[in-house]
Design an enzyme around this catalytic site. Structure first.
Site, mmCIF file in Angstrom:
data_model
loop_
_atom_site.group_PDB
_atom_site.id
_atom_site.type_symbol
_atom_site.label_atom_id
_atom_site.label_comp_id
_atom_site.label_asym_id
_atom_site.label_seq_id
_atom_site.Cartn_x
_atom_site.Cartn_y
_atom_site.Cartn_z
ATOM 1 N N ASN A 29 -57.513 3.674 -50.925
ATOM 2 C CA ASN A 29 -56.400 2.879 -51.454
ATOM 3 C C ASN A 29 -56.517 2.819 -52.973
ATOM 4 O OD1 ASN A 29 -54.173 1.016 -51.399
ATOM 5 N ND2 ASN A 29 -55.611 -0.668 -51.683
ATOM 6 N N ASP A 51 -58.615 -5.136 -49.931
ATOM 7 C CA ASP A 51 -58.970 -4.675 -51.281
ATOM 8 C C ASP A 51 -60.460 -4.853 -51.565
ATOM 9 O OD1 ASP A 51 -56.261 -4.055 -51.765
ATOM 10 O OD2 ASP A 51 -55.857 -6.085 -52.472
ATOM 11 N N SER A 85 -58.427 0.485 -59.704
ATOM 12 C CA SER A 85 -59.567 0.901 -58.876
ATOM 13 C C SER A 85 -59.058 1.741 -57.720
ATOM 14 C CB SER A 85 -60.286 -0.318 -58.275
ATOM 15 O OG SER A 85 -60.646 -1.250 -59.268
ATOM 16 N N HIS A 100 -55.638 0.271 -56.184
ATOM 17 C CA HIS A 100 -55.323 -1.141 -56.418
ATOM 18 C C HIS A 100 -55.274 -1.396 -57.922
ATOM 19 C CE1 HIS A 100 -55.001 -5.360 -55.509
ATOM 20 N NE2 HIS A 100 -55.886 -5.589 -56.460
#
Ligand code: GRF
Length: 215
Positions: A109, A147, A138, A111
């Site tokens: 992911n 997260d 990040s 973020h």
């Protein structure tokens, strides 16, 4: 196209500017985007995919009674392409434990904050409110914690006196578009790994903030 490419499914909810950066980079890289999945029928990213003849799937969370059913439908759409890697890019739903487990070590992911700072939403405003001198992006492995998975890499921007949440978001987004294709190509080259809650690059454990692209 040779089969040595890393087959990647990108999951989106909105504009898909990170998707676009990945599409553009994939032309001369070691990964191929096999499918784009969206939970939002109006996501502009679906048009970006269509423009490049990338198959798309729509799994609207509103059509499902609960998170488990939505997650299962999402998983089914992703698995149609049997990807090596699942890339969440501006995907705005929280995923359940079963889903995350199914892709352990091969789902990442992006973020817009320097994790562990500011998980969740409104990251740019929160950085401004905290009078941070630096902010950034990040890329991390996805685990069950929102997260909260091990960070692979970060890039940062200075926070300027005149910044608004919008201007800051714009500068962070430029960094996102450079960082995400880089990390995906590391994965595609077999350089990245996850064991438990520890990320590795080239067999070496990564420090808590991951690789600092601009220290
Ligand atoms: C990006 O900041 C991404 O990191 C966040 O959502 C924003 C929109 O991304 N999660 P995109 O334009 O849809 O890729």
């Amino acid at each position: 196209m040779p089969d040595s490419y890393c087959h990647t499914v990108v999951v989106i909810s909105g504009s898909g500017s990170n998707l676009q950066a990945l599409i553009d980079a994939s032309v001369a890289s070691n990964f191929k985007i096999s499918r784009v999945v969206s939970n939002n029928p109006d996501a502009f990213g679906l048009e970006r995919a269509a423009r490049d003849n990338i198959p798309t799937s729509m799994v609207n969370h509103r059509d499902y009674e609960n998170r488990e059913e939505f997650d299962l439908a999402l998983q089914k759409a992703i698995d149609e392409s049997q990807p090596d890697l699942v890339v969440l890019a501006g995907f705005m739903r929280i995923l359940g434990q079963q889903f995350v487990k199914a892709y352990a070590g091969r789902i990442i992911n992006i973020h817009p904050s320097l994790l562990p700072k500011y998980p969740g939403i409104n990251t740019h405003q929160r950085a401004l409110d905290a009078k941070d001198k630096e902010h950034g992006v990040s890329v991390h492995f996805v685990t069950e914690e929102l997260d909260g998975g091990p960070v692979i890499a970060q890039d940062r921007v200075p926070v300027l006196k005149e910044d608004t949440a919008e201007s800051l978001a714009e500068r962070v987004l430029e960094k996102e578009h450079l960082l995400y294709p880089k990390v995906v190509s590391w994965f595609a080259a077999g350089r990245l790994g996850l064991a438990g809650n520890q990320a590795f690059l080239d067999g070496e454990p990564l420090p808590p903030g991951g690789i600092q692209v601009h220290p």
